[in-house]
Enzyme design. Structure first.
Site, PDB file in Angstrom:
ATOM      1  N   GLU A 147       0.818  -1.199   0.000  1.00 46.54           N
ATOM      2  CA  GLU A 147       0.000   0.000   0.000  1.00 46.54           C
ATOM      3  C   GLU A 147       0.855   1.254   0.000  1.00 46.54           C
ATOM      4  OE1 GLU A 147      -3.697  -1.439   2.740  1.00 46.54           O
ATOM      5  OE2 GLU A 147      -1.654  -1.817   3.391  1.00 46.54           O
TER       6      GLU A 147
ATOM      7  N   CYS B   2       3.216   8.526   0.943  1.00 49.40           N
ATOM      8  CA  CYS B   2       3.763   7.553   1.895  1.00 49.40           C
ATOM      9  C   CYS B   2       3.888   6.219   1.175  1.00 49.40           C
ATOM     10  CB  CYS B   2       2.845   7.434   3.111  1.00 49.40           C
ATOM     11  SG  CYS B   2       3.361   6.177   4.302  1.00 49.40           S
TER      12      CYS B   2
ATOM     13  N   CYS C  67       6.086  -6.951   7.162  1.00 46.61           N
ATOM     14  CA  CYS C  67       7.197  -6.457   7.974  1.00 46.61           C
ATOM     15  C   CYS C  67       7.567  -7.516   8.999  1.00 46.61           C
ATOM     16  CB  CYS C  67       6.811  -5.161   8.678  1.00 46.61           C
ATOM     17  SG  CYS C  67       8.168  -4.379   9.583  1.00 46.61           S
TER      18      CYS C  67
ATOM     19  N   CYS D 209       6.310  -4.723  15.591  1.00 46.89           N
ATOM     20  CA  CYS D 209       5.819  -3.708  16.535  1.00 46.89           C
ATOM     21  C   CYS D 209       4.389  -4.071  16.920  1.00 46.89           C
ATOM     22  CB  CYS D 209       5.875  -2.323  15.896  1.00 46.89           C
ATOM     23  SG  CYS D 209       7.555  -1.805  15.473  1.00 46.89           S
TER      24      CYS D 209
ATOM     25  N   CYS E  95       1.139  -2.093  15.542  1.00 48.92           N
ATOM     26  CA  CYS E  95       1.070  -1.820  14.106  1.00 48.92           C
ATOM     27  C   CYS E  95       0.396  -2.963  13.369  1.00 48.92           C
ATOM     28  CB  CYS E  95       2.484  -1.595  13.557  1.00 48.92           C
ATOM     29  SG  CYS E  95       2.543  -1.276  11.782  1.00 48.92           S
TER      30      CYS E  95
ATOM     31  N   GLY F 267       6.762  -2.151   6.006  1.00 44.28           N
ATOM     32  CA  GLY F 267       8.140  -2.601   5.977  1.00 44.28           C
ATOM     33  C   GLY F 267       9.116  -1.733   6.748  1.00 44.28           C
ATOM     34  N   GLU F 268      10.283  -2.297   7.001  1.00 49.42           N
ATOM     35  CA  GLU F 268      11.406  -1.607   7.644  1.00 49.42           C
ATOM     36  C   GLU F 268      12.436  -1.295   6.554  1.00 49.42           C
ATOM     37  OE1 GLU F 268      14.197   0.135   9.063  1.00 49.42           O
ATOM     38  OE2 GLU F 268      12.781  -0.291  10.691  1.00 49.42           O
TER      39      GLU F 268
ATOM     40  N   SER G 133      11.881   6.436   7.647  1.00 51.49           N
ATOM     41  CA  SER G 133      11.555   6.125   9.035  1.00 51.49           C
ATOM     42  C   SER G 133      11.974   4.699   9.363  1.00 51.49           C
ATOM     43  CB  SER G 133      10.049   6.275   9.275  1.00 51.49           C
ATOM     44  OG  SER G 133       9.712   5.885  10.594  1.00 51.49           O
TER      45      SER G 133
ATOM     46  N   SER H 217      11.369   5.697  14.855  1.00 46.88           N
ATOM     47  CA  SER H 217      10.114   5.319  15.485  1.00 46.88           C
ATOM     48  C   SER H 217      10.428   4.920  16.934  1.00 46.88           C
ATOM     49  CB  SER H 217       9.483   4.158  14.706  1.00 46.88           C
ATOM     50  OG  SER H 217       8.175   3.903  15.137  1.00 46.88           O
ATOM     51  N   LEU H 218      10.209   5.839  17.858  1.00 42.89           N
ATOM     52  CA  LEU H 218      10.630   5.672  19.253  1.00 42.89           C
ATOM     53  C   LEU H 218       9.568   4.939  20.086  1.00 42.89           C
ATOM     54  CD1 LEU H 218      12.789   6.327  21.411  1.00 42.89           C
ATOM     55  CD2 LEU H 218      11.568   8.489  21.802  1.00 42.89           C
ATOM     56  N   ASN H 219       8.442   5.593  20.311  1.00 40.75           N
ATOM     57  CA  ASN H 219       7.230   4.965  20.855  1.00 40.75           C
ATOM     58  C   ASN H 219       7.303   4.447  22.289  1.00 40.75           C
ATOM     59  OD1 ASN H 219       6.267   5.333  18.188  1.00 40.75           O
ATOM     60  ND2 ASN H 219       7.180   3.388  17.609  1.00 40.75           N
TER      61      ASN H 219
ATOM     62  N   ASN I  99      -3.815   5.172  15.974  1.00 43.68           N
ATOM     63  CA  ASN I  99      -4.959   5.053  15.078  1.00 43.68           C
ATOM     64  C   ASN I  99      -5.613   3.687  15.252  1.00 43.68           C
ATOM     65  OD1 ASN I  99      -4.668   7.621  13.571  1.00 43.68           O
ATOM     66  ND2 ASN I  99      -2.686   6.738  13.042  1.00 43.68           N
TER      67      ASN I  99
ATOM     68  N   CYS J 114      -1.200   6.065   9.919  1.00 44.86           N
ATOM     69  CA  CYS J 114      -0.006   5.451  10.490  1.00 44.86           C
ATOM     70  C   CYS J 114      -0.371   4.197  11.289  1.00 44.86           C
ATOM     71  CB  CYS J 114       0.685   6.462  11.393  1.00 44.86           C
ATOM     72  SG  CYS J 114       2.146   5.848  12.238  1.00 44.86           S
TER      73      CYS J 114
END
Length: 394
Positions: free
Chosen positions: A111, A124, A131, A135, A138, A199-200, A231, A254-256, A331, A373
């Protein structure tokens, strides 16, 4: 030979090997990435005989638009099909020969999201199908890793989105002169690209950077590095490698989470590259006089959105140089988390500013069509909501 994703140097060399002048490679490069022309027959700068020969020897395979989901906020979520492509035995290159058992490119779907605004447009894009980073908050992580995308499949998402939306604008703009209606949208609007889809990126480093060199080349897609952001979840060797690139996109982390214990649970990659190691790599990452490293912080209600989390994040940012923090309220998706309250978001934001950390609250676009996101998961069968519409491309 697949032309999409090939560099200018690769195309020049290939044309020379065919007995053609090297500058014919420049012409193909321009046709692909500046003109966004995916048909060899329409590359009229090339002699007819060469076009006929290329049609037998080469293909151009942009991502196919399977479905489009239209958000009420103007965003468009693209579901791209990356189809199976046969590779004949005699055309296998040296790299493929080493893996000769795999004679097809595995089909996949990814996507991308088109987000227009008054003065700019943001795309984006995905760098992998699925992935492997896992996470916990996600939706993409639920897919696992299906496969890496090629350089052509990465840059192709940008080209297809730009071409489609130029065509839409030209159809709508019937009252302007022909010369105005055929201008490229990139000449009128700033285009931003964020590698924040599926993906990373740093786990598909070579293909991602091959695509980025085309995107950031003035003779290619022609975007400025300051308008492209990569990112990562924190793949430290990849960050260190990216730091050595002569031309590269901006870096976002991407800290989170505000400490290792919390991040270990939310982002298992932290067990391999804990915060101390990750932040040291960020500290050493070169930034220009007007460049920041962005830290993205997805706020999960009741999990990482407390005042003490904000104070810890403020301390983590200390001594890192030019940084900023983007707060992203979670989200909704089919995962056991909840959105933070407006009060929690405002307090978190206030504490960071009080500690001298530039902070911004970013509300994701396209939430109603699962384009925001953390929501991308190739949900090809997703039903449209009353506030959105969907077009299926046969």
């Amino acid at each position: 030979m697949e032309l999409l994703g090939k560099s200018r140097e690769e195309l020049r060399k290939w044309l020379e090997e065919m007995g053609e002048p090297a500058y014919r490679g420049d012409q193909i490069y321009r046709a692909l990435y500046q003109e966004r022309n995916f048909e060899i027959a329409k590359m009229t700068a090339l002699p007819a005989a060469l076009r006929e020969g290329l049609a037998r020897e080469a293909t151009i395979t942009p991502p196919g638009v399977k479905q489009k989901y239209f958000s009420k906020d103007g965003s468009v979520r693209y579901l791209f099909g990356l189809g199976e492509k046969e590779i004949s035995e005699e055309k296998l290159n040296a790299e493929t020969q080493r893996n000769a058992k795999e004679k097809t490119r595995r089909p996949a779907a990814v996507e991308a999201v088109w987000m227009p605004s008054e003065n700019r447009q943001t795309i984006c894009i995905s760098t992998q199908a699925g992935c492997a980073v896992d996470c916990q908050f996600c939706m993409t992580a639920q897919l696992g890793l299906i496969r890496n995308l090629t350089a052509g499949e990465i840059v192709g998402q940008i080209l297809v989105a730009l071409k489609e939306n130029e065509a839409e604008k030209e159809r709508d703009n019937t009252e302007v002169t022909e010369s105005r209606s055929t201008e490229k949208s990139r000449d009128r609007k700033q285009t931003n690209v964020v590698l924040m889809g599926q993906g990373e990126p740093l786990l598909n480093y070579e293909n991602v950077m091959a695509a980025m060199r085309i995107v950031l080349d003035a003779k290619g897609v022609g975007l400025a590095p300051k308008h492209v952001t990569l990112s990562t979840s924190g793949i430290v060797p990849g960050i260190e490698k990216l730091a050595k690139e002569a031309v590269r996109p901006k870096l976002a982390i991407s800290l989170n989470a505000s400490n290792d214990e919390q991040r270990d649970l939310l982002m298992p990659i932290n067990k391999k590259y804990p915060l101390k190691v990750l932040l040291e790599a960020c500290k050493k990452f070169p930034t220009g006089s007007r460049e920041y490293i962005t830290f993205e912080y997805v706020m999960l209600g009741g999990v990482n959105d407390r005042a003490e989390d904000a104070r810890r994040v403020g301390r983590l940012m200390s001594g890192l140089g030019r940084v900023k923090v983007n707060l992203i309220p979670w989200n909704p998706g089919a995962l056991p988390y909840k959105e933070p309250t407006e009060e929690a978001i405002a307090e978190f934001h206030r504490i960071l500013l009080e500690k001298g950390v530039p902070a911004f609250t970013r509300y994701s676009r396209g939430r109603d069509v699962m384009a925001a996101c953390g929501q991308l998961a190739s949900l090809g069968e997703m039903k449209s909501s009353p506030q959105s519409s969907v077009i299926s491309i046969q």
